[in-house]
Design a protein around this motif. Structure first.
Motif, short mmCIF file in Angstrom:
data_model
loop_
_atom_site.label_atom_id
_atom_site.label_comp_id
_atom_site.label_asym_id
_atom_site.label_seq_id
_atom_site.Cartn_x
_atom_site.Cartn_y
_atom_site.Cartn_z
N ALA A 7 0.83 -1.21 0.00
CA ALA A 7 0.00 0.00 0.00
C ALA A 7 0.86 1.26 0.00
CB ALA A 7 -0.93 0.00 1.21
N LEU A 8 1.95 1.25 0.77
CA LEU A 8 2.83 2.42 0.81
C LEU A 8 3.48 2.69 -0.54
CD1 LEU A 8 4.77 2.41 4.19
CD2 LEU A 8 3.26 4.16 3.28
N PHE A 9 4.06 1.66 -1.14
CA PHE A 9 4.77 1.87 -2.39
C PHE A 9 3.82 2.03 -3.58
CE2 PHE A 9 8.40 0.74 0.15
CZ PHE A 9 9.37 1.58 -0.36
N ALA A 10 2.55 1.68 -3.42
CA ALA A 10 1.56 1.98 -4.45
C ALA A 10 1.30 3.49 -4.49
CB ALA A 10 0.26 1.23 -4.19
N GLN A 11 1.50 4.18 -3.37
CA GLN A 11 1.31 5.63 -3.30
C GLN A 11 2.58 6.39 -3.67
OE1 GLN A 11 -1.67 7.08 -2.55
NE2 GLN A 11 -2.44 4.99 -2.60
N PHE A 12 3.72 5.72 -3.72
CA PHE A 12 5.00 6.35 -4.01
C PHE A 12 4.96 6.98 -5.38
CE2 PHE A 12 9.32 6.36 -5.55
CZ PHE A 12 9.99 6.92 -4.49
N PRO A 13 5.45 8.17 -5.62
CA PRO A 13 6.21 9.08 -4.79
C PRO A 13 5.36 10.18 -4.15
CG PRO A 13 6.42 9.81 -7.02
CD PRO A 13 5.52 8.58 -7.03
N ALA A 14 4.05 10.02 -4.15
CA ALA A 14 3.19 11.06 -3.56
C ALA A 14 3.53 11.26 -2.09
CB ALA A 14 1.72 10.66 -3.71
N ARG A 15 3.48 12.48 -1.67
CA ARG A 15 3.72 12.81 -0.26
C ARG A 15 2.47 12.44 0.54
NH1 ARG A 15 9.01 14.00 0.56
NH2 ARG A 15 9.79 15.31 -1.09
N LEU A 16 2.67 11.76 1.64
CA LEU A 16 1.56 11.36 2.50
C LEU A 16 1.60 12.22 3.76
CD1 LEU A 16 1.93 7.48 2.18
CD2 LEU A 16 0.37 8.98 0.94
N ASP A 17 0.53 12.99 3.98
CA ASP A 17 0.49 13.86 5.15
C ASP A 17 0.11 13.11 6.42
OD1 ASP A 17 1.16 16.04 3.58
OD2 ASP A 17 -0.92 16.46 3.08
N ALA A 18 -0.63 12.01 6.28
CA ALA A 18 -1.08 11.23 7.43
C ALA A 18 -0.85 9.75 7.11
CB ALA A 18 -2.56 11.50 7.71
N ALA A 19 -1.00 8.93 8.13
CA ALA A 19 -0.83 7.49 7.94
C ALA A 19 -1.92 6.96 7.01
CB ALA A 19 -0.88 6.76 9.27
N LEU A 20 -1.54 6.10 6.12
CA LEU A 20 -2.45 5.47 5.17
C LEU A 20 -3.16 4.33 5.89
CD1 LEU A 20 -3.25 5.40 2.15
CD2 LEU A 20 -1.37 3.81 1.82
N SER A 21 -4.47 4.33 5.89
CA SER A 21 -5.25 3.27 6.55
C SER A 21 -5.48 2.15 5.54
CB SER A 21 -6.58 3.83 7.04
OG SER A 21 -7.32 2.82 7.64
N VAL A 22 -5.07 0.94 5.92
CA VAL A 22 -5.18 -0.23 5.06
C VAL A 22 -6.13 -1.22 5.69
CG1 VAL A 22 -3.89 -2.08 3.93
CG2 VAL A 22 -2.80 0.14 4.30
N PRO A 23 -7.18 -1.66 4.95
CA PRO A 23 -8.14 -2.61 5.53
C PRO A 23 -7.52 -3.99 5.74
CG PRO A 23 -8.77 -2.05 3.27
CD PRO A 23 -7.56 -1.26 3.62
#
Length: 180
Positions: free
Chosen positions: A164-180
């Motif tokens: 999930a984290l690297f699927a969002q890469f390289p976008a900056r994440l301001d908060a923790a990504l919630s994963v079901p």
């Protein structure tokens, strides 16, 4: 005639990603545990998952210790957040025929509820440029899973969070990504 297109395609793979900082280009990466993080038995599982997920973001993982362009520092936090009930299926009703006649045995369906722990897991990844020891990307993902289930195993949780984290890469994440 095809050479310019092929060369543009090859060099295009090494250019910065859209929306990424100029100093964040694909290259080699080594996954290491954050020195401030407490050592856990599951950390190697999370390091392997981050290493595998980094390939999808065009990084080339190298084993630690190495002289890679980037260092991916990981920090894993796992804490129990209470208990939940987990239902399991009981036995089904049954009937049978014996040699001496018909016999009926009744088993009533039951629902056995078990109490299982709910574990909140957070994976934080910080990518540093090795030459300057400067953070160029950071992100974290969090999930809550039930202990003792297939989805709650460290392998499954690590793969889910790192993916999930690297699927969002390289976008900056301001908060923790919630994963079901």
């Amino acid at each position: 005639m095809w050479l310019p297109w092929i060369m543009a395609g090859l060099f295009g793979a090494a250019t910065p990603l859209d929306g990424a900082p100029a100093d964040l280009r694909p290259g080699t990466i080594t996954v290491e545990r954050d020195s401030g993080a407490a050592a856990r038995d599951t950390d190697p599982v999370f390091a392997d998952a981050v290493q595998a997920a980094s390939v999808q973001a065009n990084f080339i993982p190298l084993p630690a210790p190495s002289h890679s362009r980037y260092i991916a520092l990981i920090a894993v936090t796992r804490k129990s957040e209470g208990v939940v009930t987990s239902g399991t299926k009981g036995t089904a009703p049954a009937a049978g025929i014996a040699n001496w006649g018909v016999g009926v045995g009744m088993r009533l369906p039951t629902r056995k509820d078990q109490l299982r722990g709910l574990v909140l897991t957070e994976l934080k990844v910080t990518i540093l440029l090795r030459s300057e020891k400067r953070a160029v990307w950071s992100g974290s993902a969090v999930t809550a899973q039930v202990e003792g289930t297939r989805a709650g195993t460290p392998d499954a949780v690590a793969g889910k969070l790192a993916g999930a984290l690297f699927a969002q890469f390289p976008a900056r994440l301001d908060a923790a990504l919630s994963v079901p």
